[in-house]
Write a protein that holds these residues in place. Structure first.
Motif, short mmCIF file in Angstrom:
data_model
loop_
_atom_site.label_atom_id
_atom_site.label_comp_id
_atom_site.label_asym_id
_atom_site.label_seq_id
_atom_site.Cartn_x
_atom_site.Cartn_y
_atom_site.Cartn_z
N LEU A 35 -30.59 16.28 7.59
CA LEU A 35 -31.37 17.34 8.24
C LEU A 35 -32.66 16.72 8.79
CD1 LEU A 35 -31.10 20.32 5.71
CD2 LEU A 35 -29.99 20.10 7.94
N THR A 36 -32.96 17.02 10.01
CA THR A 36 -34.18 16.49 10.63
C THR A 36 -35.31 17.50 10.51
OG1 THR A 36 -32.90 15.22 12.23
CG2 THR A 36 -35.22 15.65 12.78
N VAL A 37 -36.45 17.06 9.96
CA VAL A 37 -37.64 17.89 9.84
C VAL A 37 -38.49 17.70 11.10
CG1 VAL A 37 -39.72 18.42 8.49
CG2 VAL A 37 -37.62 17.60 7.34
N SER A 38 -38.82 18.80 11.75
CA SER A 38 -39.71 18.73 12.91
C SER A 38 -40.77 19.82 12.80
CB SER A 38 -38.92 18.88 14.22
OG SER A 38 -38.26 20.13 14.24
N ALA B 295 -55.15 11.73 11.43
CA ALA B 295 -54.45 12.95 11.01
C ALA B 295 -54.24 13.89 12.18
CB ALA B 295 -55.23 13.65 9.91
N ILE B 296 -53.06 14.52 12.21
CA ILE B 296 -52.71 15.50 13.23
C ILE B 296 -52.23 16.77 12.53
CG2 ILE B 296 -51.16 16.03 15.15
CD1 ILE B 296 -53.24 13.91 15.84
N PHE B 297 -52.76 17.89 12.90
CA PHE B 297 -52.37 19.17 12.30
C PHE B 297 -51.00 19.59 12.83
CE2 PHE B 297 -52.28 23.84 12.49
CZ PHE B 297 -52.35 24.11 11.12
N LEU B 298 -50.14 20.07 11.92
CA LEU B 298 -48.80 20.52 12.28
C LEU B 298 -48.63 22.00 11.98
CD1 LEU B 298 -46.73 17.58 10.75
CD2 LEU B 298 -47.43 17.83 13.13
N GLY C 197 -48.85 15.14 9.68
CA GLY C 197 -48.66 14.42 10.92
C GLY C 197 -49.74 13.36 11.09
N SER C 198 -49.41 12.29 11.75
CA SER C 198 -50.40 11.24 12.00
C SER C 198 -50.04 10.47 13.25
CB SER C 198 -50.49 10.29 10.80
OG SER C 198 -49.26 9.60 10.63
N ILE D 89 -44.22 12.22 11.55
CA ILE D 89 -44.21 13.27 10.53
C ILE D 89 -43.65 12.67 9.23
CG2 ILE D 89 -43.26 15.52 9.86
CD1 ILE D 89 -43.01 16.19 12.81
N THR D 90 -44.42 12.79 8.16
CA THR D 90 -43.99 12.33 6.84
C THR D 90 -44.18 13.46 5.85
OG1 THR D 90 -46.20 11.45 6.37
CG2 THR D 90 -44.59 9.91 7.33
N GLY D 91 -43.61 13.28 4.65
CA GLY D 91 -43.79 14.35 3.66
C GLY D 91 -43.16 14.02 2.33
#
Length: 357
Positions: free
Chosen positions: A278-281, A295-298, A327-328, A342-344
């Motif tokens: 599954l791809t997280v976007s 840092a980037i706000f998602l 996000g970065s 995107i990481t998590g």
């Protein structure tokens, strides 16, 4: 003949004492009677006893009267069995007081492997059994030399009691019949490992047949043997696992020349089904001003790549058990169209084991 008990040889009458018994022996000399003395001029013949074979009590193959096709016309004949043992003691019967086995005699029937045959080796039911020209249907054990083997009238299409050897021809059909059943022809194929797709279907390649009778002269290939139909593979459940047993089924039909075989399907094959990705976007809502960080706000996180056939709830909220995403960009510097990574630490809920992020 020989004298068994000399004392039993006596004279009678008024003048018996005036005489004595002398016996002329094998050399011609007169001798006093004695036990064991041979009487050379006194002979007799003992004829062999007739022993009738009950052909109706012979059977073919196993208890059901069948044998499997092996490419040979040889009939597997023996005494009928009951509960796994010979139903009849020896296959003989007494026609009258002068026939049959004498009590205490050791005697049995020897049926050689080549004694009986069919008109051909092909599959069929109620096939007449023939007594082969070179049949070896004989008596054995210690008393065998005292008997002649006969067949009951009618058992071989004859109207008279007949010695076994007298009907040993290719045209003598006996009362015995048998069934030749098809030989199993194993159809196998190689299952293709795949990613989880929510179905139990498995693709198959390299289809082949095995179990051919070595002496058969037909073309022994899948392409030549199969007339029509198809096969398919399946597993019991759609879930991810290794070495899942594959069931191969089909509606294949064999060509007419292969009538002596019956298809069976391989039950030993396995397949591996691996997790689906599954791809997280997510969305980047607006561009921002340089602030010295990467840092980037998602917003609006979501999942894609679901198996179409899956019936589970296909939403981010239902699938994600916990964790977060961020996000970065690679550098903090100002720039247009900077790639966002995107990481998590997200984990999936139970029930979503067939997927990975």
């Amino acid at each position: 003949f020989a004298i068994d008990d000399a004392s039993a040889l006596t004279l009678s009458g008024a003048d018996k004492d005036n005489y004595k018994i002398l016996v002329r022996d094998s050399s011609g000399s007169l001798q006093d009677k004695a036990d064991g003395m041979i009487l050379p001029n006194l002979t007799s013949a003992i004829e062999k006893r007739k022993l009738y074979l009950r052909l109706s009590e012979l059977g073919v193959g196993d208890d059901s009267g069948t044998q499997q096709y092996d490419g040979k016309d040889q009939a597997d004949v023996g005494l009928k069995k009951k509960d796994g043992v010979d139903e009849y003691e020896d296959g003989f019967y007494d026609k009258d007081a002068q026939t049959g086995k004498i009590a205490g005699d050791t005697l049995s029937l020897n049926i050689a492997a080549t004694a009986f045959k069919y008109a051909n080796a092909d599959v069929g039911g109620s096939k007449p059994v023939l007594l082969d020209r070179d049949a070896q249907l004989t008596l054995r054990d210690s008393a065998a030399g005292n008997y002649d083997l006969y067949i009951k009238s009618g058992d071989a299409g004859t109207t008279a009691d007949t010695p076994v050897r007298a009907i040993s021809t290719d045209t003598d059909t006996l009362v015995i019949t048998g069934t030749i059943t098809p030989a199993p022809l194993l159809l196998s194929a190689t299952p293709v490992n795949r990613v989880y797709d929510g179905t139990t279907a498995i693709s198959l390649i390299d289809r082949k047949l095995s179990g051919w009778i070595p002496t058969d002269t037909i073309t022994k290939t899948y392409a030549a043997a199969i007339r029509s139909g198809s096969i398919s593979g399946s597993v019991q459940t759609a879930d991810v696992d290794d070495n899942k047993p594959v069931t191969i089924t089909g509606n294949l039909l064999l060509n007419a020349a292969y009538k002596n075989y019956a298809l069976v399907y391989d039950t030993t094959k396995t397949v591996n089904i691996t997790q689906r990705t599954l791809t997280v976007s997510a969305d980047v809502p607006t561009d921002r001003v340089y602030d010295g960080t990467t840092a980037i706000f998602l917003s609006n996180p979501r999942l894609s790549g679901w198996a179409t056939a899956d019936s589970i709830t296909k939403t981010y909220a239902a699938a994600i058990e916990g964790g977060n995403i961020s996000g970065s960009v690679q550098t903090a510097d100002a720039g247009n169209h900077k790639p966002v990574t995107i990481t998590g630490t997200l984990t999936l809920n139970d029930g979503y084991d067939n997927y990975k992020l």
